[in-house]
Motif scaffolding. Structure first.
Motif, PDB file in Angstrom:
ATOM      1  N   UNK A 283       0.836  -1.199   0.000  1.00 30.12           N
ATOM      2  CA  UNK A 283       0.000   0.000   0.000  1.00 30.12           C
ATOM      3  C   UNK A 283       0.874   1.254   0.000  1.00 30.12           C
ATOM      4  N   UNK A 284       0.507   2.224  -0.823  1.00 28.12           N
ATOM      5  CA  UNK A 284       1.280   3.461  -0.919  1.00 28.12           C
ATOM      6  C   UNK A 284       0.364   4.662  -1.117  1.00 28.12           C
ATOM      7  N   UNK A 285       0.780   5.801  -0.556  1.00 30.63           N
ATOM      8  CA  UNK A 285       0.062   7.062  -0.745  1.00 30.63           C
ATOM      9  C   UNK A 285       0.636   7.735  -1.981  1.00 30.63           C
ATOM     10  N   UNK A 286      -0.133   7.760  -3.054  1.00 28.52           N
ATOM     11  CA  UNK A 286       0.330   8.393  -4.293  1.00 28.52           C
ATOM     12  C   UNK A 286      -0.811   8.513  -5.280  1.00 28.52           C
ATOM     13  N   UNK A 287      -0.655   9.406  -6.226  1.00 27.61           N
ATOM     14  CA  UNK A 287      -1.608   9.548  -7.308  1.00 27.61           C
ATOM     15  C   UNK A 287      -1.553   8.299  -8.186  1.00 27.61           C
ATOM     16  N   UNK A 288      -2.668   7.981  -8.826  1.00 34.26           N
ATOM     17  CA  UNK A 288      -2.710   6.766  -9.645  1.00 34.26           C
ATOM     18  C   UNK A 288      -1.621   6.755 -10.710  1.00 34.26           C
ATOM     19  N   UNK A 289      -1.242   7.934 -11.203  1.00 38.52           N
ATOM     20  CA  UNK A 289      -0.248   7.996 -12.276  1.00 38.52           C
ATOM     21  C   UNK A 289       1.159   7.638 -11.806  1.00 38.52           C
ATOM     22  N   UNK A 290       1.380   7.638 -10.498  1.00 38.13           N
ATOM     23  CA  UNK A 290       2.672   7.225  -9.957  1.00 38.13           C
ATOM     24  C   UNK A 290       2.670   5.777  -9.467  1.00 38.13           C
ATOM     25  N   UNK A 291       1.565   5.099  -9.608  1.00 37.47           N
ATOM     26  CA  UNK A 291       1.468   3.719  -9.124  1.00 37.47           C
ATOM     27  C   UNK A 291       2.474   2.823  -9.845  1.00 37.47           C
ATOM     28  N   UNK A 292       3.313   2.085  -9.091  1.00 39.25           N
ATOM     29  CA  UNK A 292       4.273   1.183  -9.740  1.00 39.25           C
ATOM     30  C   UNK A 292       3.556   0.008 -10.402  1.00 39.25           C
ATOM     31  N   UNK A 320     -10.781  10.958 -16.412  1.00 35.15           N
ATOM     32  CA  UNK A 320     -10.914   9.743 -17.231  1.00 35.15           C
ATOM     33  C   UNK A 320      -9.940   9.778 -18.412  1.00 35.15           C
ATOM     34  N   UNK A 321      -9.741  10.957 -18.995  1.00 34.16           N
ATOM     35  CA  UNK A 321      -8.761  11.056 -20.082  1.00 34.16           C
ATOM     36  C   UNK A 321      -7.361  10.739 -19.569  1.00 34.16           C
ATOM     37  N   UNK A 322      -7.020  11.240 -18.374  1.00 34.20           N
ATOM     38  CA  UNK A 322      -5.701  10.971 -17.791  1.00 34.20           C
ATOM     39  C   UNK A 322      -5.531   9.491 -17.463  1.00 34.20           C
ATOM     40  N   UNK A 323      -6.610   8.837 -17.043  1.00 32.74           N
ATOM     41  CA  UNK A 323      -6.544   7.397 -16.789  1.00 32.74           C
ATOM     42  C   UNK A 323      -6.208   6.665 -18.082  1.00 32.74           C
ATOM     43  N   UNK A 324      -6.901   7.015 -19.165  1.00 30.68           N
ATOM     44  CA  UNK A 324      -6.623   6.373 -20.445  1.00 30.68           C
ATOM     45  C   UNK A 324      -5.198   6.590 -20.903  1.00 30.68           C
ATOM     46  N   UNK A 329       0.401   4.476 -21.634  1.00 25.78           N
ATOM     47  CA  UNK A 329       1.831   4.768 -21.510  1.00 25.78           C
ATOM     48  C   UNK A 329       2.566   3.874 -20.504  1.00 25.78           C
ATOM     49  N   UNK A 330       1.870   3.472 -19.419  1.00 23.61           N
ATOM     50  CA  UNK A 330       2.562   2.794 -18.325  1.00 23.61           C
ATOM     51  C   UNK A 330       2.140   1.345 -18.094  1.00 23.61           C
ATOM     52  N   UNK A 331       1.078   0.907 -18.737  1.00 22.43           N
ATOM     53  CA  UNK A 331       0.536  -0.421 -18.421  1.00 22.43           C
ATOM     54  C   UNK A 331       0.522  -1.352 -19.627  1.00 22.43           C
TER      55      UNK A 331
END
Length: 391
Positions: A283-292, A320-324, A329-331
């Motif tokens: 578990x980590x405190x971070x924005x979804x875009x920093x999720x490893x 939602x656009x940022x999620x896409x 880019x990362x997944x």
């Protein structure tokens, strides 16, 4: 001896409950919109309560009859052998699902059924059990639609959706049963990675951890409706738990739960400790875009907010656009799932979906949307597949 058993669940979850029952060795059952119907013995009933993840209640039918109004309900219910199911020195409550034109208040139906049970017991024993609203002892379930009436012993008591580990909650948590069902719907193998950004109270991550470790859904619970019936055999229950314990294994997969809200992560960690899976979760405190996102196979599962007031959706379009963008880019190489109650917001993901499965979150119609995040372009991936088939 076999009994008529009805196992309830929320709408659109019955197919996943059916899968569970088949895996437990009970393929003979009928699937309905909000439950599964079957014949089962009392040992099966105890196992269902301990092991099923997609169930809400396990109901055992005491009787079924036609009832046009409350007088019919009382008369027919009084004929049933309640003394076989409720201790004369015990306590029972009545809950219901009533849709009958003669009943404007379900509490009136509850009272008529209570009166029938009490009068039957008083006639038999010259004494009666206590009754009230508590559902931690014997619970009677009344299903009454039009003139069809069924009365059941609720062998769960407190609903199975309340696992007992969620002692703290964060904003609008997903129910445990819904979380278990959508995880099953992803066809996650329980071995590859499970990445859960925007984890909130951690219900999805905890249910994934319970599944991969084969920990029964009700492992920490000590009280069920069946324990307050005359047939309850503590030794048999102990044997069922002992058998289940032998199947519990250490998790071999990576489960990551992140949220930018420190309060959400605090709640997730606390609930994971209560559930006994704190050592399984990262578990980590971070924005979804920093999720490893670890290398290898696995799924990424997001349950973003989807707005319930006017104007909310407009503000969430950028999210939602940022999620896409992040998924692209990362997944790469993963399979992504987004659970949302807004069809319009899902369009802003900007990815072509492979599957859309319907669910309900309370009374909100939602979709579980699948995205296959190919490594490289789809054309390259398809060409490689065709080349392999030719070889």
């Amino acid at each position: 001896m076999s009994y008529h058993v009805y196992i309830t669940c929320p709408k659109h979850i019955a197919p996943y409950l059916s899968q569970e029952l088949t895996e437990l060795g009970h393929p003979q059952h009928t699937v309905h919109t909000a439950g599964v119907e079957m014949l089962a013995n009392l040992e099966d009933v105890m196992k269902f309560n301990l092991l099923l993840r997609c169930a809400h209640r396990v109901l055992l039918r005491v009787g079924e009859f036609e009832a046009a109004g409350p007088d019919d309900l009382y008369r027919e219910s009084r004929r049933l052998a309640w003394e076989d199911w409720i201790s004369v020195d015990g306590y029972f409550s009545v809950i219901s699902s009533v849709d009958n034109e003669s009943i404007s208040n379900s509490q009136f139906a509850h009272q008529k059924l209570k009166d029938a049970i009490v009068d039957r017991m008083r006639q038999k024993f010259a004494k009666r059990p206590d009754s009230g609203p508590k559902t931690d002892r014997s619970v009677v379930f009344l299903f009454w639609k039009d003139s069809k009436c069924g009365v059941y012993m609720d062998m769960s008591g407190t609903p199975l959706s309340r696992r007992g580990y969620r002692v703290e909650t964060h904003t609008a948590p997903m129910s445990e049963v819904l979380a278990a069902a959508v995880i099953r719907a992803t066809e996650w193998d329980g071995v590859s990675g499970f990445i859960n950004p925007m984890c909130g109270s951690g219900t999805l991550a905890i249910e994934a951890a319970l599944k991969t470790s084969h920990i029964p859904s009700q492992w920490t619970r000590s009280n069920f409706g069946f324990m307050h019936t005359p047939f309850y055999a503590p030794d048999q229950w102990a044997a069922i738990r002992e058998s289940a314990q032998k199947n519990i294994v250490p998790s071999q997969c990576t489960i990551v739960a992140t949220d930018r809200d420190a309060g959400a992560i605090k709640v997730t960690r606390h609930n994971a400790r209560v559930a006994g899976v704190a050592d399984v979760l990262t578990t980590r405190i971070m924005d979804f875009q920093q999720t490893p996102v670890p290398e290898g196979d696995g799924i990424v599962f997001l349950n973003p907010p989807y707005g319930e007031r006017m104007g909310d959706e407009k503000e969430l379009e950028a999210l939602y656009k940022n999620i896409g963008d992040w998924l692209k880019q990362q997944c790469s190489g993963k399979t992504a799932f987004i659970f949302s109650g807004s069809m319009s917001l899902l369009k802003h993901i900007g990815l072509r979906s492979e599957q859309r499965l319907p669910f309900y979150n309370a009374d909100i119609e939602c979709r579980l949307v699948r995205f296959n995040l190919y490594q490289g372009s789809r054309k390259i991936r398809q060409a490689e597949g065709e080349s392999h088939e030719s070889a």
